[in-house]
Design a protein around this motif. Structure first.
Motif, mmCIF file in Angstrom:
data_model
loop_
_atom_site.group_PDB
_atom_site.id
_atom_site.type_symbol
_atom_site.label_atom_id
_atom_site.label_comp_id
_atom_site.label_asym_id
_atom_site.label_seq_id
_atom_site.Cartn_x
_atom_site.Cartn_y
_atom_site.Cartn_z
ATOM 1 N N ASP A 204 0.830 -1.306 -0.011
ATOM 2 C CA ASP A 204 -0.020 0.060 0.022
ATOM 3 C C ASP A 204 0.879 1.009 -0.080
ATOM 4 O OD1 ASP A 204 -1.599 2.222 0.508
ATOM 5 O OD2 ASP A 204 -2.686 1.149 2.054
ATOM 6 N N SER A 226 -4.881 4.331 -2.316
ATOM 7 C CA SER A 226 -6.115 5.054 -2.017
ATOM 8 C C SER A 226 -6.023 6.369 -3.052
ATOM 9 C CB SER A 226 -6.380 5.477 -0.689
ATOM 10 O OG SER A 226 -7.404 6.525 -0.550
ATOM 11 N N SER A 228 -7.890 8.422 -3.362
ATOM 12 C CA SER A 228 -8.531 9.473 -2.494
ATOM 13 C C SER A 228 -7.375 10.517 -2.057
ATOM 14 C CB SER A 228 -9.293 9.182 -1.464
ATOM 15 O OG SER A 228 -10.031 7.664 -1.751
#
Ligand SMILES: Cc1ncc(COP(=O)(O)O)c(C=O)c1O
Length: 413
Positions: A204, A226, A228
């Protein structure tokens, strides 16, 4: 026709029906009408394709390889989301990317596809609270065994990962920079261990941004973000992405995505396309702002400790330097007590008090009160986060103003 005589758009339905079209009722004609696509249209930016479904001229086209180069249904693929997948795959040098409706959907897709009952997962800790909740509340319920390896306690993190390997270990998960403490694992060492034991390694890389690190180039199996955060970059989209080093793994995840329905909306994908266009510019600016802000914090008498991978004083600076071009915008710093931390936040004017990170605006939060506290996690899941620790996402504002905002707030402590 002069060069200013533009043709009127033609109605594809009228052409298709021929003379019968005029006999249809008005409501039917409204429903059936649509502009004939301009075959020469080649927009510079991939448009937002809203359509949930796509016309097939014949049943044969549907059954042809790749549906005769057509899309079928939005859950299964869409030109706007595919555009983002192509760009991210290019950045990562992968064998394919898949876009999801959140970062957590991307992480859980990898877990659900590559782990089953009786398998064993090794995960780094500390880690994003949503990831640890999914591991503890969902994976364990489905009979997955889990070992957490503490990146702060283990001086030889890669060695500790190797020691944790069991005959049923199927996946290792690390973050490039730990949320929320900014600890950095020995990624190259962990990749070597994963390869030696033929175990998939998921990274990640959200906190470092895809611009600063490309884990697949280093030998990882999956790079997860992510979107985002440092892909959307403008705090207006929730999405996630997995990029794979093996096409077979891409096919497995793609098939899974069709059945779990976790694909990304084309509207969100369009925002990601926009964020990606200038990724290099704003990640560079954020990275240099964060480096200067971390150096300022380190010199401030009211700060007990600063954790920024770009500082030489960071406990794993050498590992960060091995794999990252720059160190993006996430800083953790300790102001001694929770009371100090909360007071500091409440006296800031430019830096907003909010969760999330990786956008153009500076955001700060107190993990033990917000993202990593009792509201979010069970007592046994609480990470060893110091009470005075603040998590700071540095934005693109002028760095002098960021530092000034902190200085004014420190003066009030
Ligand atoms: C490191 C990390 N991974 C994944 C996620 C999950 O992303 P999303 O909020 O897009 O689901 C977050 C969210 O904060 C995160 O910090």
């Amino acid at each position: 026709m002069t060069k200013f005589d533009w043709p009127v758009g033609s109605n594809e339905a009228e052409e298709r029906f021929g003379e019968r079209f005029e006999n249809l009722h008005l409501d039917t004609r409204i429903s059936a009408s649509h502009a004939k696509p301009l075959v020469n249209a080649d927009p510079v930016v991939v448009p937002i394709y809203h359509s949930t479904t796509y016309r097939f001229k014949t049943v044969g086209q549907f059954n042809a390889p790749n549906h005769g180069s057509n899309f079928v249904y939005r859950r299964c693929g869409n030109p706007t989301t595919e555009n983002v997948e192509v760009v991210i795959n290019e950045i990562e040098s992968g064998q394919g990317s898949l876009l999801y409706n959140s970062g957590l959907a991307a992480i859980s897709a990898v877990f659900l596809e590559f782990l089953g009952t009786g398998d064993h997962l090794i995960a780094m800790t500390p880690i994003f609270s949503g990831t640890s909740s999914f591991i503890n509340e969902t994976l364990r319920r489905f009979g997955v065994e889990v070992t957490f390896v503490d990146v702060e306690k283990e001086e030889d993190f890669a060695g500790a990962v190797e020691k944790a390997i069991q005959s049923n270990t199927k996946l290792i998960l690390v973050e490039t920079i730990a949320n929320p403490t900014m600890a950095v694992p020995n990624l190259l060492g962990t990749i070597e261990v994963a390869k030696k034991h033929n175990i998939r390694l998921a990274v990640d890389a959200t906190f470092s941004s895809p611009y600063n690190i490309q884990p697949l180039k280093l030998g990882a199996s999956f790079s997860i973000h992510s979107c985002s955060k440092y892909i959307g970059g403008h705090t207006d989209v929730i999405a996630g992405v997995v990029t794979v080093s093996s096409y077979d793994d891409w096919k497995r995840l793609k098939l899974q995505q069709l059945t779990t329905g976790s694909s990304c909306s084309p509207h969100d994908a369009a925002l990601l396309t926009r964020g990606l266009k200038t990724l290099g510019l704003w990640v560079d600016r954020i990275s240099s702002n964060a480096q200067k802000t971390a150096e300022f914090l380190e010199s401030h008498p009211k700060v007990h400790r600063v954790y920024y991978p770009g500082l030489e004083s960071h406990p794993q600076h050498k590992y960060a330097k091995q794999t990252m071009k720059k160190f993006a915008g996430m800083i953790a710093f300790d102001v001694g007590t929770a009371d100090n931390a909360i007071k500091l936040i409440e006296n800031l004017k430019l830096i907003d008090h909010a969760v999330s990170l990786g956008g153009t605006e500076s955001l700060i939060e107190h993990p033990l009160s917000l993202t990593h506290g009792k509201q979010m996690l069970h007592d046994d899941e609480l990470p060893p986060v110091a009470p005075g620790l603040l998590r700071f996402s540095v934005g693109i504002e002028n760095v002098a103003d960021i530092i000034d905002d902190l200085n004014v707030a420190f003066d009030k402590l």
